[in-house]
Design a protein around this motif. Structure first.
Motif, PDB file in Angstrom:
ATOM      1  N   HIS A 180       1.321   8.263  12.392  1.00  0.00           N
ATOM      2  CA  HIS A 180       0.254   7.328  12.738  1.00  0.00           C
ATOM      3  C   HIS A 180       0.198   7.174  14.252  1.00  0.00           C
ATOM      4  O   HIS A 180       0.873   6.323  14.816  1.00  0.00           O
ATOM      5  N   GLY A 181      -0.591   8.009  14.915  1.00  0.00           N
ATOM      6  CA  GLY A 181      -0.663   7.942  16.373  1.00  0.00           C
ATOM      7  C   GLY A 181       0.696   8.196  16.979  1.00  0.00           C
ATOM      8  O   GLY A 181       1.349   9.189  16.644  1.00  0.00           O
ATOM      9  N   PRO A 182       1.169   7.288  17.837  1.00  0.00           N
ATOM     10  CA  PRO A 182       2.468   7.519  18.477  1.00  0.00           C
ATOM     11  C   PRO A 182       3.664   7.340  17.550  1.00  0.00           C
ATOM     12  O   PRO A 182       4.777   7.721  17.888  1.00  0.00           O
ATOM     13  N   TYR A 183       3.438   6.753  16.362  1.00  0.00           N
ATOM     14  CA  TYR A 183       4.528   6.517  15.424  1.00  0.00           C
ATOM     15  C   TYR A 183       4.626   7.667  14.430  1.00  0.00           C
ATOM     16  O   TYR A 183       3.618   8.123  13.880  1.00  0.00           O
ATOM     17  N   GLN A 184       5.861   8.092  14.170  1.00  0.00           N
ATOM     18  CA  GLN A 184       6.106   9.070  13.113  1.00  0.00           C
ATOM     19  C   GLN A 184       7.455   8.749  12.486  1.00  0.00           C
ATOM     20  O   GLN A 184       8.475   8.717  13.166  1.00  0.00           O
ATOM     21  N   GLY A 185       7.432   8.485  11.181  1.00  0.00           N
ATOM     22  CA  GLY A 185       8.679   8.154  10.491  1.00  0.00           C
ATOM     23  C   GLY A 185       8.388   7.533   9.141  1.00  0.00           C
ATOM     24  O   GLY A 185       7.384   7.838   8.499  1.00  0.00           O
ATOM     25  N   SER A 186       9.273   6.641   8.729  1.00  0.00           N
ATOM     26  CA  SER A 186       9.107   6.000   7.424  1.00  0.00           C
ATOM     27  C   SER A 186       7.929   5.024   7.475  1.00  0.00           C
ATOM     28  O   SER A 186       7.612   4.458   8.526  1.00  0.00           O
ATOM     29  N   ALA A 187       7.295   4.828   6.332  1.00  0.00           N
ATOM     30  CA  ALA A 187       6.210   3.853   6.262  1.00  0.00           C
ATOM     31  C   ALA A 187       6.747   2.443   6.483  1.00  0.00           C
ATOM     32  O   ALA A 187       6.076   1.612   7.101  1.00  0.00           O
ATOM     33  N   THR A 188       7.958   2.179   6.015  1.00  0.00           N
ATOM     34  CA  THR A 188       8.582   0.877   6.256  1.00  0.00           C
ATOM     35  C   THR A 188       8.721   0.641   7.754  1.00  0.00           C
ATOM     36  O   THR A 188       8.413  -0.441   8.251  1.00  0.00           O
ATOM     37  N   GLY A 189       9.166   1.670   8.469  1.00  0.00           N
ATOM     38  CA  GLY A 189       9.272   1.581   9.924  1.00  0.00           C
ATOM     39  C   GLY A 189       7.918   1.407  10.577  1.00  0.00           C
ATOM     40  O   GLY A 189       7.782   0.668  11.559  1.00  0.00           O
ATOM     41  N   VAL A 240       5.270  -0.096   9.268  1.00  0.00           N
ATOM     42  CA  VAL A 240       4.840  -1.479   9.056  1.00  0.00           C
ATOM     43  C   VAL A 240       5.553  -2.403  10.034  1.00  0.00           C
ATOM     44  O   VAL A 240       4.920  -3.255  10.677  1.00  0.00           O
ATOM     45  N   ASP A 241       6.869  -2.237  10.188  1.00  0.00           N
ATOM     46  CA  ASP A 241       7.624  -3.056  11.151  1.00  0.00           C
ATOM     47  C   ASP A 241       7.069  -2.883  12.558  1.00  0.00           C
ATOM     48  O   ASP A 241       6.841  -3.854  13.280  1.00  0.00           O
ATOM     49  N   TRP A 242       6.873  -1.619  12.973  1.00  0.00           N
ATOM     50  CA  TRP A 242       6.379  -1.289  14.311  1.00  0.00           C
ATOM     51  C   TRP A 242       4.977  -1.873  14.532  1.00  0.00           C
ATOM     52  O   TRP A 242       4.706  -2.503  15.552  1.00  0.00           O
ATOM     53  N   ALA A 243       4.069  -1.654  13.568  1.00  0.00           N
ATOM     54  CA  ALA A 243       2.690  -2.113  13.714  1.00  0.00           C
ATOM     55  C   ALA A 243       2.618  -3.640  13.773  1.00  0.00           C
ATOM     56  O   ALA A 243       1.914  -4.198  14.628  1.00  0.00           O
ATOM     57  N   LEU A 244       3.344  -4.326  12.891  1.00  0.00           N
ATOM     58  CA  LEU A 244       3.288  -5.792  12.889  1.00  0.00           C
ATOM     59  C   LEU A 244       3.862  -6.377  14.175  1.00  0.00           C
ATOM     60  O   LEU A 244       3.336  -7.358  14.705  1.00  0.00           O
ATOM     61  N   GLU A 245       4.918  -5.776  14.684  1.00  0.00           N
ATOM     62  CA  GLU A 245       5.483  -6.256  15.962  1.00  0.00           C
ATOM     63  C   GLU A 245       4.494  -6.017  17.100  1.00  0.00           C
ATOM     64  O   GLU A 245       4.278  -6.891  17.944  1.00  0.00           O
ATOM     65  N   LYS A 246       3.901  -4.837  17.139  1.00  0.00           N
ATOM     66  CA  LYS A 246       2.917  -4.527  18.186  1.00  0.00           C
ATOM     67  C   LYS A 246       1.720  -5.471  18.084  1.00  0.00           C
ATOM     68  O   LYS A 246       1.242  -5.991  19.101  1.00  0.00           O
ATOM     69  N   LEU A 247       1.230  -5.700  16.884  1.00  0.00           N
ATOM     70  CA  LEU A 247       0.102  -6.606  16.702  1.00  0.00           C
ATOM     71  C   LEU A 247       0.480  -8.041  17.056  1.00  0.00           C
ATOM     72  O   LEU A 247      -0.319  -8.770  17.648  1.00  0.00           O
ATOM     73  N   ALA A 305       0.824  -1.213   0.000  1.00  0.00           N
ATOM     74  CA  ALA A 305       0.000   0.000   0.000  1.00  0.00           C
ATOM     75  C   ALA A 305       0.860   1.266   0.000  1.00  0.00           C
ATOM     76  O   ALA A 305       0.367   2.344  -0.322  1.00  0.00           O
ATOM     77  N   TYR A 306       2.130   1.153   0.375  1.00  0.00           N
ATOM     78  CA  TYR A 306       3.039   2.295   0.493  1.00  0.00           C
ATOM     79  C   TYR A 306       4.178   2.193  -0.515  1.00  0.00           C
ATOM     80  O   TYR A 306       4.655   1.100  -0.816  1.00  0.00           O
ATOM     81  N   TRP A 307       4.689   3.338  -0.967  1.00  0.00           N
ATOM     82  CA  TRP A 307       5.950   3.360  -1.698  1.00  0.00           C
ATOM     83  C   TRP A 307       7.075   3.135  -0.696  1.00  0.00           C
ATOM     84  O   TRP A 307       6.957   3.509   0.482  1.00  0.00           O
ATOM     85  N   ARG A 357       0.247   4.368  -5.067  1.00  0.00           N
ATOM     86  CA  ARG A 357       0.494   3.959  -3.683  1.00  0.00           C
ATOM     87  C   ARG A 357       0.606   5.208  -2.815  1.00  0.00           C
ATOM     88  O   ARG A 357       0.807   6.305  -3.305  1.00  0.00           O
ATOM     89  N   ILE A 358       0.565   4.997  -1.521  1.00  0.00           N
ATOM     90  CA  ILE A 358       0.693   6.090  -0.559  1.00  0.00           C
ATOM     91  C   ILE A 358       2.146   6.543  -0.499  1.00  0.00           C
ATOM     92  O   ILE A 358       3.052   5.722  -0.328  1.00  0.00           O
ATOM     93  N   ALA A 359       2.366   7.851  -0.613  1.00  0.00           N
ATOM     94  CA  ALA A 359       3.703   8.435  -0.482  1.00  0.00           C
ATOM     95  C   ALA A 359       3.860   9.142   0.867  1.00  0.00           C
ATOM     96  O   ALA A 359       4.968   9.226   1.394  1.00  0.00           O
TER      97      ALA A 359
END
Length: 193
Positions: A50-59, A61-68, A41-43, A131-133
């Motif tokens: 995204h809420g408490p997260y701010q940075g690269s979309a790759t980061g 995705v890594d952060w969200a999947l680990e949290k989930l 979904a992202y370039w 895709r989302i930039a």
């Protein structure tokens, strides 16, 4: 309407549909914890606030999947009211969302929350793909729902199957069951006409 105007209209409609499909793919990716769908979904050089997260979309995705993986149990994201403003190879997209999420706190106690807000996305079209930039998530509503009582078997009862994550969801069986276009088993292929 002349041919050029018609072609331009068709391209615009196709662009809008590709953007909608990308938003739907994001929701499936986050809800099913499907890494490939979520990343698609992202370039690769996209950013996300995204809420408490701010940075690269790759980061993100890594952060969200680990949290989930470690705290999350289930989520359902529903998107509506897509406002798409196309400007050449970019688009400003405001998408309303609602989300029901269940996770566990630091003590391991399950909790549920209802969220509503908007994804403010700058999409880019590269090599004919949208895709989302850049994403900023705006939160308009939050309501803690408390702790669910009983087991999932008790809550869902005969309502089966129950959704799953990381490949353990009925949608994956559905996707695997459909044939590739042009295969011998495809009723629409030239061999079967």
């Amino acid at each position: 309407m002349d041919r050029n105007e018609m072609n331009a209209t068709v391209v615009e409609l196709m662009d809008r549909e590709a953007i909608r499909e990308c938003m739907f793919r994001y929701c499936r990716g986050i809800d099913r914890q499907d890494e490939a769908a979520l990343r698609s979904a992202y370039w690769p050089d996209a950013t996300d606030r995204h809420g408490p997260y701010q940075g690269s979309a790759t980061g993100f995705v890594d952060w969200a999947l680990e949290k989930l993986r470690t705290q999350g149990e289930r989520s359902v994201h529903i998107v509506a009211n897509l406002s798409i403003t196309l400007r050449g190879m970019q688009a400003a997209v405001e998408t309303y969302f609602t989300a029901l999420q269940r996770d566990r706190d630091a003590q391991g106690i399950a909790r549920e929350v209802f969220l509503a807000g908007r994804y403010l996305d700058r999409f880019e079209k590269r090599d004919e793909e949208w895709r989302i930039a850049q994403r900023t998530v705006v939160y308009d509503w939050v309501r803690p729902l408390g702790t669910p009582e009983g087991s999932e078997a008790e809550r869902f009862g005969p309502r089966q199957p129950i959704g799953g994550v990381r490949g353990d969801d009925p949608v994956h069986a559905l996707l695997a069951a459909i044939q590739q276009p042009g295969s011998q088993d495809d009723p629409g292929s030239a061999r079967n006409l």
